[in-house]
Design a protein around this motif. Sequence first.
Motif, PDB file in Angstrom:
ATOM      1  N   ARG A   7       9.832 -17.461 -35.175  1.00 58.48           N
ATOM      2  CA  ARG A   7      10.013 -16.221 -35.927  1.00 58.48           C
ATOM      3  C   ARG A   7       8.828 -15.985 -36.856  1.00 58.48           C
ATOM      4  N   ASN A   8       8.403 -17.032 -37.567  1.00 61.04           N
ATOM      5  CA  ASN A   8       7.264 -16.901 -38.470  1.00 61.04           C
ATOM      6  C   ASN A   8       5.985 -16.530 -37.720  1.00 61.04           C
ATOM      7  N   ILE A  11       6.155 -12.858 -36.784  1.00 64.65           N
ATOM      8  CA  ILE A  11       5.871 -12.030 -37.974  1.00 64.65           C
ATOM      9  C   ILE A  11       4.378 -11.999 -38.234  1.00 64.65           C
ATOM     10  N   GLU A  12       3.747 -13.165 -38.219  1.00 66.34           N
ATOM     11  CA  GLU A  12       2.316 -13.266 -38.475  1.00 66.34           C
ATOM     12  C   GLU A  12       1.502 -12.460 -37.465  1.00 66.34           C
ATOM     13  N   ASN A  14       2.325  -9.816 -35.942  1.00 66.80           N
ATOM     14  CA  ASN A  14       2.584  -8.379 -35.972  1.00 66.80           C
ATOM     15  C   ASN A  14       2.307  -7.723 -37.322  1.00 66.80           C
ATOM     16  N   LEU A  15       1.653  -8.427 -38.225  1.00 65.63           N
ATOM     17  CA  LEU A  15       1.309  -7.817 -39.513  1.00 65.63           C
ATOM     18  C   LEU A  15       0.331  -6.653 -39.324  1.00 65.63           C
ATOM     19  N   SER A  43       6.723  -4.545 -44.068  1.00 63.84           N
ATOM     20  CA  SER A  43       6.853  -5.986 -43.830  1.00 63.84           C
ATOM     21  C   SER A  43       8.305  -6.438 -43.925  1.00 63.84           C
ATOM     22  N   LEU A  46       9.702  -5.645 -40.695  1.00 65.75           N
ATOM     23  CA  LEU A  46       9.212  -6.589 -39.693  1.00 65.75           C
ATOM     24  C   LEU A  46      10.011  -7.891 -39.748  1.00 65.75           C
ATOM     25  N   VAL A  47      10.248  -8.395 -40.943  1.00 60.09           N
ATOM     26  CA  VAL A  47      11.022  -9.636 -41.095  1.00 60.09           C
ATOM     27  C   VAL A  47      12.441  -9.430 -40.559  1.00 60.09           C
ATOM     28  N   ALA A  50      12.309  -9.427 -36.799  1.00 62.52           N
ATOM     29  CA  ALA A  50      12.096 -10.768 -36.253  1.00 62.52           C
ATOM     30  C   ALA A  50      13.376 -11.602 -36.321  1.00 62.52           C
ATOM     31  N   ALA A  65      10.807  -3.568 -32.972  1.00 60.18           N
ATOM     32  CA  ALA A  65      10.420  -3.584 -34.382  1.00 60.18           C
ATOM     33  C   ALA A  65       9.986  -2.213 -34.899  1.00 60.18           C
TER      34      ALA A  65
END
Length: 193
Positions: A7-8, A11-12, A14-15, A43, A46-47, A50, A65
């Motif tokens: 998941r992290n 997220i990273e 797709n910033l 963001s 986004l979180v 995710a 997303a």
Amino acid sequence: MLDLPARNKLIEENLGYVRALALQLQREIRMPQELDELIAHGSRGLVEAAERWDPAGGASFSTFAYYRIRGAILDGLRKAGWRPRGEARFAAAANELLENLGEREQPPRAGATFEEQLADLGRALDGITTVFLTSLSADQRDRTSDGAPSASDQLEAHETIAEVHAAVARLPEQERALVQAYYFEDLTLEEAG
């Protein structure tokens, strides 16, 4: 559902997508808004995306997303007091219409039948509907050329505008003059009055 490291990573990765959507919205809303603030709102979306995305669902993550990111940005702007121009214009015009109706109309008639009360309410709602459709017409004129609508959107807008003009034509003379001055000649309500 994904485990925490996956998941992290998602997220990273797709910033940049959040930044691109924030830039796009910043151009669309056409008002000075801090890009960092829009990115922060996005963001959060986004979180949330995710956390909820399931790869087995069939949709790509960016598709899943997109609406959460965009929605989070718009929600953040609304919480800060921003409203789309058309929404603000509609709210002001609807309030003005209802105030005018309240000043012009007599209090509920003693002994009025349910049907008469319903007819009065129907007339008020017709006025609000006209104001809403007119605000849609004004929003269509406000679009910029870089956000050009598709052919089907243009056709739908032309049909809506025709309906608005027909609805405005059915208004009493004073109300028609006010609506035309405010929405089609871009006068303030005070100037139009």
